[in-house]
Design an enzyme around this catalytic site. Sequence first.
Site, PDB file in Angstrom:
ATOM      1  N   GLU A   1      -7.154   1.504 -11.759  1.00 17.09           N
ATOM      2  CA  GLU A   1      -7.249   0.150 -11.204  1.00 17.09           C
ATOM      3  C   GLU A   1      -8.337   0.112 -10.128  1.00 17.09           C
ATOM      4  OE1 GLU A   1      -7.588  -2.683 -11.350  1.00 17.09           O
ATOM      5  OE2 GLU A   1      -5.618  -3.624 -11.432  1.00 17.09           O
TER       6      GLU A   1
ATOM      7  N   ARG B   1       1.487   4.267 -14.484  1.00 17.51           N
ATOM      8  CA  ARG B   1       1.898   3.024 -15.144  1.00 17.51           C
ATOM      9  C   ARG B   1       1.117   2.799 -16.440  1.00 17.51           C
ATOM     10  NH1 ARG B   1      -0.881   1.947 -10.323  1.00 17.51           N
ATOM     11  NH2 ARG B   1      -2.366   0.217 -10.200  1.00 17.51           N
TER      12      ARG B   1
ATOM     13  N   HIS C   1      -5.732  -1.227 -16.623  1.00 21.57           N
ATOM     14  CA  HIS C   1      -5.233  -2.090 -15.542  1.00 21.57           C
ATOM     15  C   HIS C   1      -5.924  -3.464 -15.565  1.00 21.57           C
ATOM     16  CE1 HIS C   1      -3.383   1.495 -13.680  1.00 21.57           C
ATOM     17  NE2 HIS C   1      -4.366   2.085 -14.354  1.00 21.57           N
TER      18      HIS C   1
ATOM     19  N   HIS D   1      -1.225  -2.156 -18.638  1.00 22.10           N
ATOM     20  CA  HIS D   1       0.119  -1.551 -18.587  1.00 22.10           C
ATOM     21  C   HIS D   1       1.209  -2.619 -18.462  1.00 22.10           C
ATOM     22  CE1 HIS D   1       0.316  -2.495 -14.324  1.00 22.10           C
ATOM     23  NE2 HIS D   1      -0.961  -2.140 -14.272  1.00 22.10           N
TER      24      HIS D   1
HETATM   25  C1  DG2 Z   1      -2.934  -5.086  -9.819  1.00 27.86           C
HETATM   26  C2  DG2 Z   1      -3.907  -6.196 -10.068  1.00 27.86           C
HETATM   27  O1  DG2 Z   1      -3.300  -4.057 -10.670  1.00 27.86           O
HETATM   28  O2  DG2 Z   1      -3.779  -7.142  -9.109  1.00 27.86           O
HETATM   29  O3  DG2 Z   1      -3.731  -3.580  -8.137  1.00 27.86           O
HETATM   30  O4  DG2 Z   1      -2.324  -5.140  -7.507  1.00 27.86           O
HETATM   31  O5  DG2 Z   1      -3.129  -4.058 -13.188  1.00 27.86           O
HETATM   32  O6  DG2 Z   1      -2.665  -2.011 -11.913  1.00 27.86           O
HETATM   33  O7  DG2 Z   1      -1.068  -3.977 -11.797  1.00 27.86           O
HETATM   34  P1  DG2 Z   1      -2.488  -3.498 -11.936  1.00 27.86           P
HETATM   35  C3  DG2 Z   1      -3.006  -4.571  -8.370  1.00 27.86           C
HETATM   36  P2  DG2 Z   1      -4.654  -8.489  -9.030  1.00 27.86           P
HETATM   37  O8  DG2 Z   1      -6.097  -8.103  -8.902  1.00 27.86           O
HETATM   38  O9  DG2 Z   1      -4.342  -9.303 -10.265  1.00 27.86           O
HETATM   39  O10 DG2 Z   1      -4.123  -9.132  -7.776  1.00 27.86           O
END
Ligand code: DG2
Length: 248
Positions: free
Chosen positions: A87, A60, A181, A9
């Site tokens: 995610e 997102r 994600h 995203h």
């Molecule tokens: C990020 C990835 O997820 O973070 O959950 O903080 O892709 O949904 O923005 P996304 C989060 P990192 O594992 O790179 O810290």
Amino acid sequence: MHQLVLLRHGESVWNQENRFTGWTDVPLSDRGLEEAHAAGRLLRARGFHFDLAFSSVQKRAIKTLWSVLEELDCMYIPVQSTWRLNERHYGALQGLNKAQTAARYGEAQVQRWRRAYDEPPPALAAGDPRHEAGDPRYRGLGADVPRTECLRDTVARVLPCWRDAIAPALRGGQRVIVAAHGNSLRALIKLLDGVSDEAIAEVNLPTGQPLVYELDADLRPLRHHYLGDAAAIEASLRAVAAQGRVAA
Ligand code: DG2
């Protein structure tokens, strides 16, 4: 040959604030929405078309997918949204600032929480209001709504989506885009490319940059490449890697 496009995203408001996000359902930032539309315009300019789309159940990724399909003028194609592409659950870190967490626990610990294959962040405690258990979209999961996940856990729940939905669609000749994600796509990439548990720690994904996989008849990757500007992608990858450093 089969074509699969993976798309993290666009920047979310918590990416912008450098906060751990996981299953927290935050929107795109203004910049993230523009990244999503730019990804769609890029795909259109390169002649991409899709027959089927997948996303997580987080806004997102959904909004990113809508923006891309709008630019491609194919909002009519079927979309399968599934929690399996959510995610990675970031447990008790969800909402915390990554640089501040590094200042408190050390950069090495934060790096393990972000990228170690087997080390989940601390779990959300029972009764923590941040837990998504009461969210109607996860009703079917019952008591299995995660309280934290390591990447191994994410790979395990992404695998059925790949095996039972994405792979059969590709075998059937459909052109597929997956909007998801950073970590759920790292899980999919690990499965696709057979990346080792150690090497996957070095894989990062930029926001809003289409990653094109060309797959053979057995869905083995032949090659993959980003469509966008190489220097911009390199800078974005360095920035993602640096998010867990103590702020200068
Ligand atoms: C990020 C990835 O997820 O973070 O959950 O903080 O892709 O949904 O923005 P996304 C989060 P990192 O594992 O790179 O810290």
